[in-house]
Design a protein around this motif. Structure first.
Motif, short mmCIF file in Angstrom:
data_model
loop_
_atom_site.label_atom_id
_atom_site.label_comp_id
_atom_site.label_asym_id
_atom_site.label_seq_id
_atom_site.Cartn_x
_atom_site.Cartn_y
_atom_site.Cartn_z
N ARG A 275 0.82 -1.22 0.00
CA ARG A 275 0.00 0.00 0.00
C ARG A 275 0.85 1.27 0.00
O ARG A 275 0.47 2.27 -0.58
CB ARG A 275 -0.93 0.01 1.21
CG ARG A 275 -2.07 -1.00 1.13
CD ARG A 275 -2.88 -1.01 2.41
NE ARG A 275 -2.08 -1.49 3.54
CZ ARG A 275 -2.48 -1.44 4.80
NH1 ARG A 275 -3.67 -0.91 5.10
NH2 ARG A 275 -1.71 -1.90 5.77
N GLU B 89 -2.73 -4.29 -1.46
CA GLU B 89 -2.59 -3.04 -2.21
C GLU B 89 -3.75 -2.12 -1.91
O GLU B 89 -4.81 -2.57 -1.46
CB GLU B 89 -2.52 -3.34 -3.71
CG GLU B 89 -1.32 -4.19 -4.10
CD GLU B 89 -1.32 -4.56 -5.58
OE1 GLU B 89 -0.40 -4.15 -6.29
OE2 GLU B 89 -2.26 -5.26 -6.00
N ASP C 104 -6.96 0.06 -2.67
CA ASP C 104 -8.07 -0.17 -3.59
C ASP C 104 -8.63 1.18 -4.05
O ASP C 104 -8.89 2.07 -3.24
CB ASP C 104 -9.18 -0.97 -2.91
CG ASP C 104 -10.29 -1.32 -3.88
OD1 ASP C 104 -10.08 -2.22 -4.71
OD2 ASP C 104 -11.36 -0.69 -3.80
N ARG D 185 -7.01 -4.11 -1.50
CA ARG D 185 -7.15 -5.08 -2.58
C ARG D 185 -6.11 -6.18 -2.37
O ARG D 185 -4.95 -5.89 -2.05
CB ARG D 185 -6.93 -4.42 -3.93
CG ARG D 185 -6.92 -5.39 -5.13
CD ARG D 185 -6.72 -4.65 -6.44
NE ARG D 185 -7.86 -3.80 -6.73
CZ ARG D 185 -8.96 -4.21 -7.36
NH1 ARG D 185 -9.05 -5.48 -7.77
NH2 ARG D 185 -9.95 -3.39 -7.58
N THR E 158 -4.15 -9.75 -3.83
CA THR E 158 -3.78 -10.61 -4.94
C THR E 158 -3.03 -11.80 -4.37
O THR E 158 -2.17 -11.63 -3.50
CB THR E 158 -2.90 -9.87 -5.96
OG1 THR E 158 -3.58 -8.70 -6.41
CG2 THR E 158 -2.60 -10.77 -7.16
N THR F 146 -7.29 -14.42 3.42
CA THR F 146 -8.19 -13.27 3.53
C THR F 146 -8.54 -13.02 4.99
O THR F 146 -8.55 -11.87 5.46
CB THR F 146 -9.47 -13.52 2.71
OG1 THR F 146 -9.12 -13.72 1.34
CG2 THR F 146 -10.41 -12.33 2.80
N LEU G 289 -12.67 -6.12 1.62
CA LEU G 289 -11.49 -6.43 0.83
C LEU G 289 -11.90 -6.80 -0.59
O LEU G 289 -12.84 -7.56 -0.79
CB LEU G 289 -10.72 -7.60 1.46
CG LEU G 289 -10.28 -7.37 2.91
CD1 LEU G 289 -9.73 -8.65 3.50
CD2 LEU G 289 -9.25 -6.25 2.98
N THR G 290 -11.18 -6.27 -1.56
CA THR G 290 -11.42 -6.59 -2.96
C THR G 290 -10.45 -7.67 -3.41
O THR G 290 -9.24 -7.56 -3.20
CB THR G 290 -11.25 -5.35 -3.86
OG1 THR G 290 -12.20 -4.35 -3.46
CG2 THR G 290 -11.48 -5.70 -5.32
N THR G 291 -10.98 -8.74 -4.00
CA THR G 291 -10.17 -9.81 -4.58
C THR G 291 -10.70 -10.08 -5.97
O THR G 291 -11.69 -9.48 -6.41
CB THR G 291 -10.24 -11.09 -3.74
OG1 THR G 291 -11.54 -11.67 -3.90
CG2 THR G 291 -10.00 -10.81 -2.26
N GLU G 292 -10.06 -10.99 -6.67
CA GLU G 292 -10.58 -11.40 -7.98
C GLU G 292 -11.99 -11.97 -7.84
O GLU G 292 -12.79 -11.93 -8.77
CB GLU G 292 -9.64 -12.44 -8.59
CG GLU G 292 -9.96 -12.81 -10.02
CD GLU G 292 -8.96 -13.79 -10.60
OE1 GLU G 292 -9.39 -14.83 -11.15
OE2 GLU G 292 -7.74 -13.52 -10.48
N ARG H 172 -15.85 -8.20 -3.93
CA ARG H 172 -15.72 -7.58 -2.62
C ARG H 172 -16.16 -8.54 -1.53
O ARG H 172 -17.24 -9.12 -1.61
CB ARG H 172 -16.56 -6.31 -2.55
CG ARG H 172 -15.94 -5.15 -3.31
CD ARG H 172 -16.52 -3.84 -2.86
NE ARG H 172 -15.78 -2.71 -3.39
CZ ARG H 172 -15.91 -1.47 -2.96
NH1 ARG H 172 -16.78 -1.19 -2.01
NH2 ARG H 172 -15.20 -0.50 -3.50
#
Length: 278
Positions: A26, A56, A58, A65, A67, A83, A101-104, A107
Motif C-alpha cells: 500500500r 494493495e 483499492d 485489494r 492478490t 483473507t 477487501l477486494t479480490t478477484e 468484494r
C-alpha cells in the motif's frame, strides 16, 4: 530486480496451518513476478508458504485489494484463510470491527467474530459448469469421474469427493491426478471429505499449484456447499481439517467462514537475496 522491490518487508501468517507470506504494497509498490513468488515460497532457500498475498490500496473504496500467488508461482483467484488473516491484521491496525477487501472473487466483507476468531463472507458459490469452470456442459452435482465428485466454484475451482474415511485416501497420489483432470481447464483444488454428523465433516485438502495443505478456506466453503447440495449435511457445518477446525455457514448472502488466525513473525528480505533470485 527493480528499486521498488529492494528490502521488502513481509509478514508470516497462518490460518489453521495453511501458511502465507504477506507483503504490504500500500505504501511501497512490490513488483511481484511468478519467479519471485516461487523463490519466496521455497521452504529451504526462501521463507515458504502455501500462498503469497499482496495487500494493495483499492481505488474503489474498499479497505484494501488482495492478490494471491500459489507456491508454484501461479495466481489464485481466492484464498479464504489468507483473507481472514489479512482482515484480522487490518482490523487490528485501524481498530475496526470489520473491513471490506477486494479480490478477484469480488468484494468480501470480513468482521471480528469475537474470541480471537475472524469471519469472512466468501460470496455465493458458483454452481453452473461454466462458472466453476469445467471443460464442457454437465451437472456439477456429480461429475463423470470415478467417485462421482461435486464441482464448485468459490473464485477458484474445486472438486469434492465424499468418502467413507478421508484418512485412508492416498491424498498425494489422488490429489495430483485430479488437479490436472481434463474436465478442469484451469486445474482444480481437490477435497476428500467424510460425513461425521449432519453438522460435522472431516476433510483433507490438495491445493492446485501447492499440494497437500493443512487447511484451505475456499476448499472448506466448497465442501460445505457440496455436502449441503447433496443432502449430506445442513448448510451450517464444522469441518475438521488436518490443521484444526473451521466453521462454515452457507447463508442467503453468501458462504461465511469463521476460524482463528495467527501472525507468526515479521521480517525483511535482504537486497542481496532479492538480487540473486531476480
Amino acid at each position: 530486480m527493480t528499486q521498488e522491490t529492494r528490502d521488502i518487508a513481509f509478514m508470516k501468517m497462518h490460518g489453521l496451518g495453511n501458511d502465507f507470506v504477506v507483503l504490504d504494497a500500500r505504501v511501497r509498490p512490490v513488483a511481484m513476478t511468478a519467479a519471485l513468488a516461487q523463490a519466496i515460497g521455497d521452504r529451504h532457500r526462501g521463507v515458504g508458504f502455501d500462498q503469497l498475498a499482496l495487500i494493495e490500496a483499492d481505488d474503489d473504496g474498499a479497505d484494501a485489494r488482495l492478490t494471491f500467488y500459489n507456491s508454484d508461482g501461479s495466481t489464485a483467484g481466492a484464498c479464504g484463510n489468507a483473507t481472514r488473516c489479512i482482515a484480522r491484521h487490518l482490523m487490528n491496525e485501524a481498530v475496526l470491527p470489520e473491513v471490506v477487501l477486494t479480490t478477484e472473487r469480488g468484494r468480501l466483507l470480513a468482521r471480528d467474530a469475537g474470541s480471537g476468531l475472524t469471519s469472512v463472507n466468501m460470496g455465493q458459490p458458483q454452481l453452473h459448469w461454466d462458472e466453476v469452470p469445467l471443460a464442457r456442459e454437465m451437472d456439477t452435482l456429480e461429475l463423470p469421474i470415478d467417485g462421482a465428485p461435486t464441482a464448485t466454484g468459490m473464485g477458484n475451482p474445486h472438486c469434492t469427493f465424499f468418502v467413507e474415511n478421508a484418512e485412508s485416501v492416498d491424498l498425494e497420489t489422488r490429489g495430483a491426478e485430479i488437479e490436472h483432470h481434463p474436465l478442469y481447464p484451469q486445474r482444480t483444488n481437490v477435497q476428500f471429505a467424510s460425513v461425521i454428523a449432519q453438522d460435522h465433516l472431516r476433510m483433507r485438502v490438495w491445493e492446485r499449484g501447492v499440494g497437500v495443505t493443512l487447511a484451505s478456506g475456499s476448499s472448506s466453503c466448497a465442501t460445505a456447499v457440496a455436502a449441503a447440495r447433496r443432502g449430506l449435511t445442513g448448510r451450517r457445518v464444522s469441518i475438521d481439517l488436518d490443521g484444526g477446525r473451521i466453521e462454515i455457514d452457507w447463508r442467503e448472502d453468501g458462504v461465511w467462514m469463521t476460524g482463528p488466525t495467527a501472525h507468526v513473525f515479521s521480517g525483511t528480505f535482504t537486497t542481496e537475496w532479492l538480487e540473486r533470485v531476480s
